[in-house]
Design an enzyme around this catalytic site. Structure first.
Site, PDB file in Angstrom:
ATOM      1  N   SER A 137     -26.819   9.028 -39.726  1.00  8.49           N
ATOM      2  CA  SER A 137     -26.619   7.578 -39.819  1.00  8.49           C
ATOM      3  C   SER A 137     -26.061   7.171 -41.171  1.00  8.49           C
ATOM      4  CB  SER A 137     -27.946   6.856 -39.583  1.00  8.49           C
ATOM      5  OG  SER A 137     -27.716   5.471 -39.505  1.00  8.49           O
ATOM      6  N   SER A 143     -34.337  -1.244 -43.362  1.00 12.44           N
ATOM      7  CA  SER A 143     -33.860  -2.164 -44.408  1.00 12.44           C
ATOM      8  C   SER A 143     -33.323  -3.462 -43.849  1.00 12.44           C
ATOM      9  CB  SER A 143     -32.748  -1.504 -45.232  1.00 12.44           C
ATOM     10  OG  SER A 143     -33.241  -0.360 -45.843  1.00 12.44           O
ATOM     11  N   GLY A 144     -33.477  -3.683 -42.556  1.00  8.45           N
ATOM     12  CA  GLY A 144     -33.030  -4.959 -41.989  1.00  8.45           C
ATOM     13  C   GLY A 144     -31.642  -4.920 -41.389  1.00  8.45           C
ATOM     14  N   GLY A 146     -30.753  -3.095 -38.796  1.00  7.28           N
ATOM     15  CA  GLY A 146     -30.785  -2.678 -37.393  1.00  7.28           C
ATOM     16  C   GLY A 146     -30.668  -1.187 -37.171  1.00  7.28           C
ATOM     17  N   SER A 147     -31.251  -0.380 -38.094  1.00  3.16           N
ATOM     18  CA  SER A 147     -31.152   1.080 -37.902  1.00  3.16           C
ATOM     19  C   SER A 147     -31.871   1.508 -36.630  1.00  3.16           C
ATOM     20  CB  SER A 147     -31.722   1.833 -39.110  1.00  3.16           C
ATOM     21  OG  SER A 147     -33.132   1.758 -39.146  1.00  3.16           O
ATOM     22  N   GLU A 194     -36.531   0.299 -28.457  1.00  5.27           N
ATOM     23  CA  GLU A 194     -36.898  -0.656 -29.511  1.00  5.27           C
ATOM     24  C   GLU A 194     -38.355  -1.114 -29.334  1.00  5.27           C
ATOM     25  OE1 GLU A 194     -35.220  -1.113 -32.445  1.00  5.27           O
ATOM     26  OE2 GLU A 194     -34.488  -3.148 -32.113  1.00  5.27           O
ATOM     27  N   ASP A 205     -31.121  -7.112 -31.649  1.00  4.66           N
ATOM     28  CA  ASP A 205     -30.540  -6.008 -32.423  1.00  4.66           C
ATOM     29  C   ASP A 205     -29.845  -4.998 -31.513  1.00  4.66           C
ATOM     30  OD1 ASP A 205     -31.708  -7.309 -34.497  1.00  4.66           O
ATOM     31  OD2 ASP A 205     -33.007  -5.678 -35.147  1.00  4.66           O
TER      32      ASP A 205
HETATM   33  N1  LIG Z   1     -31.203   7.712 -37.929  1.00  2.00           N
HETATM   34  C1  LIG Z   1     -32.457   7.638 -37.507  1.00  2.00           C
HETATM   35  N2  LIG Z   1     -33.138   8.751 -37.192  1.00  2.00           N
HETATM   36  C2  LIG Z   1     -34.414   8.673 -36.763  1.00  2.00           C
HETATM   37  N3  LIG Z   1     -35.116   7.514 -36.625  1.00  2.00           N
HETATM   38  C3  LIG Z   1     -34.483   6.396 -36.913  1.00  2.00           C
HETATM   39  C4  LIG Z   1     -33.136   6.387 -37.365  1.00  2.00           C
HETATM   40  N4  LIG Z   1     -32.793   5.114 -37.598  1.00  2.00           N
HETATM   41  C5  LIG Z   1     -33.882   4.359 -37.298  1.00  2.00           C
HETATM   42  N5  LIG Z   1     -34.902   5.115 -36.889  1.00  2.00           N
HETATM   43  C6  LIG Z   1     -36.236   4.635 -36.465  1.00  2.00           C
HETATM   44  O1  LIG Z   1     -36.305   3.237 -36.739  1.00  2.00           O
HETATM   45  C7  LIG Z   1     -37.315   2.948 -37.752  1.00  2.00           C
HETATM   46  C8  LIG Z   1     -36.855   1.803 -38.638  1.00  2.00           C
HETATM   47  O2  LIG Z   1     -36.826   0.657 -37.829  1.00  2.00           O
HETATM   48  P1  LIG Z   1     -37.174  -0.800 -38.335  1.00  2.00           P
HETATM   49  O3  LIG Z   1     -36.994  -1.661 -37.157  1.00  2.00           O
HETATM   50  O4  LIG Z   1     -38.492  -0.836 -39.035  1.00  2.00           O
HETATM   51  O5  LIG Z   1     -36.034  -1.104 -39.413  1.00  2.00           O
HETATM   52  P2  LIG Z   1     -34.508  -1.524 -39.193  1.00  2.00           P
HETATM   53  O6  LIG Z   1     -34.190  -1.423 -37.741  1.00  2.00           O
HETATM   54  O7  LIG Z   1     -33.689  -0.722 -40.123  1.00  2.00           O
HETATM   55  O8  LIG Z   1     -34.491  -3.042 -39.662  1.00  2.00           O
HETATM   56  P3  LIG Z   1     -34.474  -4.403 -38.761  1.00  2.00           P
HETATM   57  O9  LIG Z   1     -35.281  -4.113 -37.529  1.00  2.00           O
HETATM   58  O10 LIG Z   1     -35.122  -5.430 -39.627  1.00  2.00           O
HETATM   59  O11 LIG Z   1     -33.045  -4.661 -38.528  1.00  2.00           O
HETATM   60  C9  LIG Z   1     -37.478   4.265 -38.475  1.00  2.00           C
HETATM   61  O12 LIG Z   1     -38.749   4.375 -39.094  1.00  2.00           O
HETATM   62  C10 LIG Z   1     -37.324   5.272 -37.316  1.00  2.00           C
HETATM   63  O13 LIG Z   1     -38.491   5.315 -36.520  1.00  2.00           O
HETATM   64  C1  LIG Z   2     -37.242  -9.770 -37.018  1.00  2.00           C
HETATM   65  C2  LIG Z   2     -36.332  -9.692 -35.803  1.00  2.00           C
HETATM   66  O1  LIG Z   2     -36.083 -11.011 -35.354  1.00  2.00           O
HETATM   67  C3  LIG Z   2     -34.976  -9.108 -36.142  1.00  2.00           C
HETATM   68  C4  LIG Z   2     -34.994  -7.749 -36.776  1.00  2.00           C
HETATM   69  O2  LIG Z   2     -33.667  -7.361 -37.041  1.00  2.00           O
HETATM   70  C5  LIG Z   2     -37.027  -8.901 -34.737  1.00  2.00           C
HETATM   71  C6  LIG Z   2     -36.377  -9.020 -33.371  1.00  2.00           C
HETATM   72  O3  LIG Z   2     -35.683 -10.006 -33.100  1.00  2.00           O
HETATM   73  O4  LIG Z   2     -36.615  -8.137 -32.559  1.00  2.00           O
HETATM   74 MG   LIG Z   3     -35.288  -2.483 -36.247  1.00  2.00          MG
END
Ligand SMILES: Nc1ncnc2c1ncn2[C@@H]1O[C@H](COP(=O)(O)OP(=O)(O)OP(=O)(O)O)[C@@H](O)[C@H]1O
Ligand SMILES: C[C@@](O)(CCO)CC(=O)[O-]
Ligand SMILES: [Mg+2]
Length: 391
Positions: A137, A143-144, A146-147, A194, A205
């Protein structure tokens, strides 16, 4: 035969958290992606394992497929065209298979949820076939940006591309796009993934990662937006780790405690998101009109940020970014779940390069990471490599 899938991360321009409670939100894809490669072993490989390589973290998991089958027994369901939620009981069974491997660092408990989501998506879409899945990735995790959604969309995309539920031609070269029906199926499966990672996602997301571009989203319904002005956003990663599941749960707790006040907050966010969507789509024929639009967007971003503070999802590091950018008359808001993570700063079309350089320098001196991402590109894409064999 190898199939590769790539799915983008996203920024939320308005409406995060409130969207979980039924408000409108606006999101756009960014040009940072998660990549999944899926290969089945040939008969001569004699391999009975499902292997998952998380290359960025140098983590390698493997399970004999018979062991997964035995653990899931009748709870497993191989039904690629019928997206299904993973029950709490099955999540526990899969999480035990993940924990047994003892390779996830303690500091990263949410990573286990991602691997659990992988096992659910894999077994539902491909059953108990041995395979090798490699994930890489460009997105910072948690980090917000949408990983988690990009992970679920690229996984669902690769798994479905080699299933009987989709019909892309594997002899075609280059990156390909699924048709509408197939995208809908990918999106539904990614949403199920998700749910395992987030608990209670709104679906915005995975939807923006699947379809790309810019979308307005409310109560599971998506509306594609056609932007009339290119937006330039500075993204600052505070590098403060957080997880979306905990932040979403925190907002729900506050909503239970103060239902009337929070309903008013969510209603205000709904109006802000709708106004943001209208502004983005309105035509702007000259510099004055563009500046007017940008001024309004800046105000709406500040208003949205104030309401996110009301929801309790800001953070000292985010406040530092806000204060720093405001010194240069630039407006910012957190993006995604907050609690750390990334902050967006609108860079007006006529802003001077010198000011932008100065603000970046000051933010980086605080230990933050700044970058400008391309906004509104393609969603999920698939490519086939017929000469590859499993490793
Ligand atoms: N490349 C990856 N490989 C494995 N797991 C991943 C990977 N990318 C994301 N994940 C999974 O998603 C989790 C992070 O998701 P989280 O929703 O907390 O943050 P985000 O999606 O980056 O931010 P946001 O939801 O605010 O946009 C990781 O701890 C892991 O479980
Ligand atoms: C915080 C949130 O609104 C966005 C995370 O990127 C959660 C969601 O909509 O699923
Ligand atoms: Mg997320």
């Amino acid at each position: 035969m190898e199939v590769r899938a790539k799915a983008p991360g996203k920024i939320i321009l308005a409406g995060e958290h409130a969207v979980v409670h039924g408000s409108t939100a606006v999101a756009a894809s960014i040009d940072l992606c998660t990549y999944v490669s899926l290969t089945f072993p040939t008969n001569s490989d004699n391999d009975d394992k499902l292997r998952l390589h998380l290359d960025d973290m140098a983590l390698n998991f493997f399970w004999p497929v018979g062991k997964i089958k035995e653990a899931l027994s009748e709870k497993g369901s191989h039904a690629p065209s019928s997206p299904k939620s993973c029950s709490a009981e099955t999540i526990n069974i899969l999480a035990a298979l993940v924990e047994e491997q003892n390779i996830i660092p303690e500091a990263n408990i949410t990573l286990g949820a991602g691997v659990t989501a992988f096992l659910w998506l894999y077994t539902c879409i491909q059953g108990y076939k041995p395979a090798t899945v490699i994930v890489t990735s460009e997105l910072p995790l948690g980090s917000g940006l949408g990983s988690s959604a990009a992970f679920c969309v690229s996984l669902a995309g690769a798994l479905l591309a080699l299933s009987e539920s989709t019909n892309l031609d594997p002899n075609q070269q280059g990156w390909l796009s699924f048709g509408e029906k197939e995208l809908e199926l990918v999106n539904k499966w990614a949403f199920e993934g998700e749910k395992i990672i987030h608990g209670k996602p709104s679906g915005i997301d995975n939807t923006v990662s699947t379809y790309g571009n810019m979308i307005k989203f409310k109560s599971g319904e998506l509306m594609r937006l056609k932007s009339n002005t290119p937006l330039k956003m500075l993204i600052t990663n505070t590098n403060v780790g957080r997880n979306t599941k905990a932040l979403v749960a925190g907002v729900s707790e506050r909503t239970v405690k103060h239902p009337t006040a929070m309903a008013a907050v969510f209603k205000a966010v709904d109006s802000i998101s709708n106004e943001v969507a209208t502004i983005i789509q309105s035509p702007a024929h000259d510099d004055t009109a563009v500046t007017e639009k940008e001024d309004k967007l800046e105000e709406l971003m500040e208003m949205n940020q104030g309401l996110l503070q009301c929801m309790g999802v800001s953070h000292a590091s985010i406040e530092t970014v806000l204060r720093t950018t405001l010194k240069y008359k630039l407006a910012s808001k957190l993006t995604g779940a907050g609690g750390g993570g990334c902050v967006l700063t609108l860079l007006p079309t006529l802003s001077s390069g010198i000011v932008v350089d100065k603000v970046i320098k000051e933010l980086e001196a605080c230990g933050f990471q700044c970058f400008i991402a391309g906004i509104g590109g393609k969603g999920l894409q698939i490519s086939f490599n017929s000469s590859a064999s499993s490793s």
